[in-house]
Motif scaffolding. Sequence first.
Motif, mmCIF file in Angstrom:
data_model
loop_
_atom_site.group_PDB
_atom_site.id
_atom_site.type_symbol
_atom_site.label_atom_id
_atom_site.label_comp_id
_atom_site.label_asym_id
_atom_site.label_seq_id
_atom_site.Cartn_x
_atom_site.Cartn_y
_atom_site.Cartn_z
ATOM 1 N N MET A 1 19.377 -3.699 -17.453
ATOM 2 C CA MET A 1 18.496 -4.314 -16.454
ATOM 3 C C MET A 1 17.812 -3.249 -15.596
ATOM 4 N N ASP A 2 18.588 -2.224 -15.185
ATOM 5 C CA ASP A 2 18.008 -1.213 -14.308
ATOM 6 C C ASP A 2 16.853 -0.476 -14.980
ATOM 7 N N ASN A 3 17.079 -0.022 -16.236
ATOM 8 C CA ASN A 3 16.014 0.695 -16.919
ATOM 9 C C ASN A 3 14.822 -0.208 -17.226
ATOM 10 N N ALA A 4 15.099 -1.466 -17.535
ATOM 11 C CA ALA A 4 14.007 -2.419 -17.754
ATOM 12 C C ALA A 4 13.186 -2.571 -16.485
ATOM 13 N N ALA A 5 13.868 -2.670 -15.351
ATOM 14 C CA ALA A 5 13.157 -2.792 -14.068
ATOM 15 C C ALA A 5 12.378 -1.524 -13.755
ATOM 16 N N ALA A 6 12.938 -0.366 -14.110
ATOM 17 C CA ALA A 6 12.230 0.895 -13.888
ATOM 18 C C ALA A 6 10.951 0.944 -14.711
ATOM 19 N N ARG A 7 11.018 0.472 -15.949
ATOM 20 C CA ARG A 7 9.835 0.467 -16.818
ATOM 21 C C ARG A 7 8.764 -0.493 -16.320
ATOM 22 N N GLU A 8 9.182 -1.464 -15.527
ATOM 23 C CA GLU A 8 8.250 -2.492 -15.051
ATOM 24 C C GLU A 8 7.545 -2.139 -13.740
ATOM 25 N N ILE A 9 7.827 -0.968 -13.176
ATOM 26 C CA ILE A 9 7.256 -0.650 -11.864
ATOM 27 C C ILE A 9 5.737 -0.689 -11.872
ATOM 28 N N LEU A 10 5.104 0.015 -12.795
ATOM 29 C CA LEU A 10 3.634 0.039 -12.803
ATOM 30 C C LEU A 10 3.046 -1.336 -13.120
ATOM 31 N N PRO A 11 3.546 -2.055 -14.138
ATOM 32 C CA PRO A 11 3.033 -3.418 -14.351
ATOM 33 C C PRO A 11 3.248 -4.334 -13.144
ATOM 34 N N LEU A 12 4.370 -4.141 -12.447
ATOM 35 C CA LEU A 12 4.649 -4.967 -11.265
ATOM 36 C C LEU A 12 3.584 -4.760 -10.198
ATOM 37 N N TYR A 13 3.268 -3.492 -9.906
ATOM 38 C CA TYR A 13 2.247 -3.221 -8.886
ATOM 39 C C TYR A 13 0.857 -3.616 -9.376
ATOM 40 N N GLN A 14 0.626 -3.532 -10.659
ATOM 41 C CA GLN A 14 -0.654 -3.982 -11.215
ATOM 42 C C GLN A 14 -0.813 -5.497 -11.005
ATOM 43 N N ARG A 15 0.243 -6.234 -11.283
ATOM 44 C CA ARG A 15 0.196 -7.696 -11.144
ATOM 45 C C ARG A 15 0.064 -8.137 -9.698
ATOM 46 N N HIS A 16 0.703 -7.391 -8.804
ATOM 47 C CA HIS A 16 0.817 -7.872 -7.419
ATOM 48 C C HIS A 16 0.072 -6.992 -6.414
ATOM 49 N N ALA A 17 -1.029 -6.386 -6.855
ATOM 50 C CA ALA A 17 -1.805 -5.519 -5.956
ATOM 51 C C ALA A 17 -2.302 -6.288 -4.734
ATOM 52 N N ASP A 18 -2.711 -7.522 -4.928
ATOM 53 C CA ASP A 18 -3.201 -8.309 -3.795
ATOM 54 C C ASP A 18 -2.084 -8.571 -2.790
ATOM 55 N N ALA A 19 -0.902 -8.925 -3.295
ATOM 56 C CA ALA A 19 0.231 -9.186 -2.399
ATOM 57 C C ALA A 19 0.627 -7.916 -1.660
ATOM 58 N N PHE A 20 0.619 -6.781 -2.352
ATOM 59 C CA PHE A 20 0.959 -5.510 -1.705
ATOM 60 C C PHE A 20 -0.016 -5.226 -0.563
ATOM 61 N N ALA A 21 -1.288 -5.419 -0.823
ATOM 62 C CA ALA A 21 -2.294 -5.165 0.214
ATOM 63 C C ALA A 21 -2.074 -6.081 1.421
ATOM 64 N N ARG A 22 -1.659 -7.288 1.152
ATOM 65 C CA ARG A 22 -1.446 -8.247 2.236
ATOM 66 C C ARG A 22 -0.185 -7.931 3.045
ATOM 67 N N LEU A 23 0.850 -7.456 2.349
ATOM 68 C CA LEU A 23 2.160 -7.311 2.988
ATOM 69 C C LEU A 23 2.441 -5.913 3.531
ATOM 70 N N ARG A 24 1.738 -4.892 3.049
ATOM 71 C CA ARG A 24 2.032 -3.508 3.447
ATOM 72 C C ARG A 24 1.719 -3.317 4.925
ATOM 73 N N SER A 25 2.682 -2.795 5.667
ATOM 74 C CA SER A 25 2.494 -2.565 7.099
ATOM 75 C C SER A 25 1.357 -1.578 7.334
ATOM 76 N N ARG A 26 0.496 -1.905 8.301
ATOM 77 C CA ARG A 26 -0.586 -0.994 8.687
ATOM 78 C C ARG A 26 -0.297 -0.365 10.044
ATOM 79 N N SER A 27 0.929 -0.493 10.517
ATOM 80 C CA SER A 27 1.254 -0.004 11.867
ATOM 81 C C SER A 27 1.290 1.521 11.944
ATOM 82 N N LEU A 28 1.271 2.176 10.778
ATOM 83 C CA LEU A 28 1.341 3.631 10.665
ATOM 84 C C LEU A 28 2.571 4.191 11.386
#
Length: 201
Positions: A1-28
Amino acid sequence: MDNAAAREILPLYQRHADAFARLRSRSLFEKTWLDKFMAAMPPSGRVLDIGCGNGQPIAEYLIQQGVELTGVDGAEAMLARARSRFPAQRWLQHDMRTLALGETFDGLIAWDSFFHLTQDDQRQMFPIFARHSRPGSVLMFTSGTGDGVAMGQFEGEPLFHASLAPDEYRAKLTEIGFAVLEMKMEDPDCGGHTIWLAKRV
């Protein structure tokens, strides 16, 4: 499971770029460390942002301070946002594990990015840091607090993180000619991040 999840990091961020932009703190909350990073290198230096994501807020802040930024990320959907916001900078789609730009930079930063790699892949990143640096170059990255794997979750999917032991990070930095300027475990003033700041001697 761990290695499978590691392999999925780039596809995960590709799929959820909009959510990341919405949720990422901008407080610097990272500002103090970004200022330390810039203070350790020449003014208006060239920075390589490894795992730059959509460029906000970290690349954005560095650009505002006058650096010439090259951002690298494996997820095109993240880079598309960075390109549209900051067209004057250079944004490259590339897996950091095989990065070979054939140039060096005044500063290299891998904030909340390199810790998504497996431990073995993290070990292989140190020669890559070396190839893109020269004496006087500054490197800053975030890590976990100890040897092991930690699973999180993003948008309902497993999110992989791993860390080497602090002593191994120090040894790897020494091997490539970097001296640790400062390291802080779980900095309460920086969202609990563990941060390494090093300079090549």
